[in-house]
Design a protein around this motif. Sequence first.
Motif, PDB file in Angstrom:
ATOM      1  N   GLY A 133      -7.667  14.780   9.037  1.00 20.33           N
ATOM      2  CA  GLY A 133      -8.897  14.509   8.305  1.00 20.33           C
ATOM      3  C   GLY A 133      -9.679  15.753   7.925  1.00 20.33           C
ATOM      4  N   GLN A 134      -9.012  16.904   7.884  1.00 20.05           N
ATOM      5  CA  GLN A 134      -9.679  18.137   7.482  1.00 20.05           C
ATOM      6  C   GLN A 134      -9.920  18.147   5.979  1.00 20.05           C
ATOM      7  N   ALA A 135     -10.862  18.991   5.549  1.00 22.82           N
ATOM      8  CA  ALA A 135     -11.254  19.035   4.136  1.00 22.82           C
ATOM      9  C   ALA A 135     -10.133  19.530   3.237  1.00 22.82           C
ATOM     10  N   ASP A 136      -9.158  20.266   3.790  1.00 24.49           N
ATOM     11  CA  ASP A 136      -8.074  20.790   2.969  1.00 24.49           C
ATOM     12  C   ASP A 136      -6.958  19.767   2.748  1.00 24.49           C
ATOM     13  N   GLU A 137      -7.072  18.601   3.319  1.00 24.90           N
ATOM     14  CA  GLU A 137      -6.071  17.541   3.142  1.00 24.90           C
ATOM     15  C   GLU A 137      -6.554  16.581   2.052  1.00 24.90           C
ATOM     16  N   VAL A 138      -5.649  16.212   1.141  1.00 25.30           N
ATOM     17  CA  VAL A 138      -5.999  15.267   0.074  1.00 25.30           C
ATOM     18  C   VAL A 138      -5.048  14.069   0.122  1.00 25.30           C
ATOM     19  N   TYR A 139      -5.571  12.912  -0.332  1.00 23.78           N
ATOM     20  CA  TYR A 139      -4.840  11.643  -0.240  1.00 23.78           C
ATOM     21  C   TYR A 139      -4.946  10.894  -1.565  1.00 23.78           C
ATOM     22  N   ASP A 197      -6.387  -1.214  -6.155  1.00 23.84           N
ATOM     23  CA  ASP A 197      -7.407  -0.189  -5.842  1.00 23.84           C
ATOM     24  C   ASP A 197      -6.702   1.158  -5.823  1.00 23.84           C
ATOM     25  N   SER A 198      -7.245   2.125  -6.551  1.00 20.29           N
ATOM     26  CA  SER A 198      -6.672   3.469  -6.613  1.00 20.29           C
ATOM     27  C   SER A 198      -7.755   4.483  -6.256  1.00 20.29           C
ATOM     28  N   GLU A 199      -7.409   5.409  -5.356  1.00 22.25           N
ATOM     29  CA  GLU A 199      -8.371   6.419  -4.906  1.00 22.25           C
ATOM     30  C   GLU A 199      -7.653   7.756  -4.746  1.00 22.25           C
ATOM     31  N   LEU A 200      -8.348   8.828  -5.031  1.00 26.17           N
ATOM     32  CA  LEU A 200      -7.864  10.181  -4.775  1.00 26.17           C
ATOM     33  C   LEU A 200      -9.035  10.925  -4.136  1.00 26.17           C
ATOM     34  N   TYR A 201      -8.874  11.371  -2.881  1.00 27.79           N
ATOM     35  CA  TYR A 201     -10.030  11.854  -2.133  1.00 27.79           C
ATOM     36  C   TYR A 201      -9.590  12.791  -1.017  1.00 27.79           C
ATOM     37  N   GLY A 202     -10.576  13.386  -0.392  1.00 30.90           N
ATOM     38  CA  GLY A 202     -10.420  14.192   0.812  1.00 30.90           C
ATOM     39  C   GLY A 202     -11.629  13.963   1.694  1.00 30.90           C
ATOM     40  N   ALA A 203     -11.742  14.750   2.760  1.00 25.83           N
ATOM     41  CA  ALA A 203     -12.854  14.583   3.690  1.00 25.83           C
ATOM     42  C   ALA A 203     -14.191  14.843   3.033  1.00 25.83           C
ATOM     43  N   ASN A 204     -14.220  15.635   1.974  1.00 25.12           N
ATOM     44  CA  ASN A 204     -15.478  15.982   1.288  1.00 25.12           C
ATOM     45  C   ASN A 204     -15.811  15.045   0.131  1.00 25.12           C
ATOM     46  N   GLY A 205     -15.033  13.985  -0.046  1.00 22.98           N
ATOM     47  CA  GLY A 205     -15.355  13.028  -1.096  1.00 22.98           C
ATOM     48  C   GLY A 205     -14.199  12.801  -2.060  1.00 22.98           C
ATOM     49  N   ALA A 227       0.853  -1.194   0.000  1.00 20.25           N
ATOM     50  CA  ALA A 227       0.000   0.000   0.000  1.00 20.25           C
ATOM     51  C   ALA A 227       0.887   1.240   0.000  1.00 20.25           C
ATOM     52  N   MET A 228       0.429   2.254  -0.707  1.00 21.25           N
ATOM     53  CA  MET A 228       1.146   3.532  -0.761  1.00 21.25           C
ATOM     54  C   MET A 228       0.136   4.662  -0.655  1.00 21.25           C
ATOM     55  N   SER A 229       0.446   5.646   0.191  1.00 14.79           N
ATOM     56  CA  SER A 229      -0.423   6.815   0.352  1.00 14.79           C
ATOM     57  C   SER A 229       0.429   8.075   0.265  1.00 14.79           C
ATOM     58  N   PHE A 230       0.126   8.892  -0.748  1.00 11.67           N
ATOM     59  CA  PHE A 230       0.808  10.167  -0.970  1.00 11.67           C
ATOM     60  C   PHE A 230      -0.189  11.274  -0.623  1.00 11.67           C
ATOM     61  N   SER A 231       0.142  12.066   0.417  1.00  8.08           N
ATOM     62  CA  SER A 231      -0.810  13.040   0.954  1.00  8.08           C
ATOM     63  C   SER A 231      -0.222  14.446   0.917  1.00  8.08           C
ATOM     64  N   ALA A 232      -1.126  15.438   0.893  1.00 10.63           N
ATOM     65  CA  ALA A 232      -0.711  16.844   0.907  1.00 10.63           C
ATOM     66  C   ALA A 232      -1.636  17.630   1.826  1.00 10.63           C
ATOM     67  N   ASP A 233      -1.051  18.596   2.560  1.00 12.11           N
ATOM     68  CA  ASP A 233      -1.816  19.466   3.456  1.00 12.11           C
ATOM     69  C   ASP A 233      -1.426  20.905   3.141  1.00 12.11           C
ATOM     70  N   THR A 234      -2.401  21.723   2.885  1.00  8.27           N
ATOM     71  CA  THR A 234      -2.135  23.115   2.495  1.00  8.27           C
ATOM     72  C   THR A 234      -2.147  24.061   3.690  1.00  8.27           C
ATOM     73  N   VAL A 235      -2.406  23.537   4.894  1.00  8.12           N
ATOM     74  CA  VAL A 235      -2.542  24.406   6.067  1.00  8.12           C
ATOM     75  C   VAL A 235      -1.431  24.155   7.093  1.00  8.12           C
ATOM     76  N   ASP A 236      -1.194  22.909   7.454  1.00  4.29           N
ATOM     77  CA  ASP A 236      -0.219  22.622   8.511  1.00  4.29           C
ATOM     78  C   ASP A 236       0.435  21.265   8.257  1.00  4.29           C
ATOM     79  N   ASN A 237       1.210  20.836   9.260  1.00  2.00           N
ATOM     80  CA  ASN A 237       1.925  19.557   9.135  1.00  2.00           C
ATOM     81  C   ASN A 237       1.186  18.389   9.795  1.00  2.00           C
ATOM     82  N   SER A 238      -0.018  18.628  10.238  1.00  2.00           N
ATOM     83  CA  SER A 238      -0.768  17.604  10.956  1.00  2.00           C
ATOM     84  C   SER A 238      -1.943  17.122  10.109  1.00  2.00           C
ATOM     85  N   TYR A 239      -2.026  15.804   9.933  1.00  2.00           N
ATOM     86  CA  TYR A 239      -3.112  15.206   9.139  1.00  2.00           C
ATOM     87  C   TYR A 239      -4.199  14.712  10.095  1.00  2.00           C
TER      88      TYR A 239
END
Length: 451
Positions: free
Chosen positions: A298-304, A347-355, A284-296
Amino acid sequence: MKTFLLVPGALAGLLSASALFAQSPGDIYQSSAYRPGATYYAEPSAPAKLWSQPTSNVSYKPEASLEPVQGDKAYMDALEGKPEDLGPPSMPGMSLSTGDCDSGNCYSGDVYADCCMPCSRWFAYGGALIMNRDLEKEVWLSYDDADIGRQVMGTHDAGMDWSGGYEVRIGKYTGCGTWAWEGVFWAIRDTTEFQVDNTQVTGNLNTVLEDAFQGLSYDSGGGLSNIEDYFNNAVNHRLRRSSDFYNVELNLFQDPTMFSCNTGCSSFSVGVLGGVRYFRFSEAMSFSADTVDNSYTGQADEVYYDINVSNDLIGPQIGFIGNWTHGCWNVHLGSKLGIYGNIVSQDSELYGANGYAVVDNAASPNDGQAFDLSSSRGRVTFLGEIDLGVDYRMFNCLTFTGGYRALAVSGVGLAADQIPQNFEDFAVINDVQASSDVILHGAYLGGEFVW
């Protein structure tokens, strides 16, 4: 006249004496006591009496009440060449085999048989593993836009480290100890993580996948925005990877001396192995980005961006086992090779808290569809294994072992292989890539108990 009468009288007396002598056989045919094992002879026939003496022979039978003389049996046995019964020979800690597999003794006349080649005995092994896998061709994920030539994060940064696992085996000797069957299970799991933030770069923290992300959009609450807006100029990029290995085998193998032999002499033996194996490798591999801070959190601004790939192999295998034994020590070398059917799933997914992110391109046949894809394929895969180790038999029922093991698997799917050049081309993504190789290698240490 007187002389004439004396002759018949003398003849009659002689015949009478002969008859009396025939009725009382001499002591030369009579035993003083019954001697078991001695040979007795019938007495000679007596001359017929003039007054109805029986004419049949008479066989002498000793009376049952007669008691044997002490020591006569050993004496007679010695005369007939029979050895004295001193009981079976014995050695400390060993017993003489009977040659009967049903009783658990397999090799008649071999005092070492019971300790060397037990028949119909169970054995169990438990041990620890520490192993690592080779790295695939690296895929770069993040870069510094002020220094484009500087790659700041790639798939190797969260590659598998040396990881611990465990192994158990249970089996039983059969065929008078010349064969054994065993069930094997071992597992290794590893999870690693790597992060980079914008304080570690001169310019902006961007992603190398920015061009491939074109055509995908995500709504964090303010309307659809291209997905690259969340990965470029980010505060933090995080990469997580996991590697799981599970192995199940059922084998029948020849010459299991590596488990039991301790005869105090040197020997070399080679045996064969055949069986069936189920091997599962998932990544499994998860590449994530946060535009606000260094803490993930589950906020809507975080994508995975997540990729999960599994390889399920099942098929037959063959191999050999070589042993060199000297006293309590044994060196073993084994190999296995099999051809397997492999079901590769992704299985491949690209999502955030809003879907999920969606294809936002009117010219695409997948316009409006969510980036949530699953697919699988089958292919033929080869797996080879080599095992080199040393065994030390501490007690008759307990052996410690340690060594090195390596597995090579060809034709498997990896998570990094599934990253496409165009994220809106679902047909390419659903065509599972499964042409990579994996090498897993490391050490093991454990003990085996025989009962």
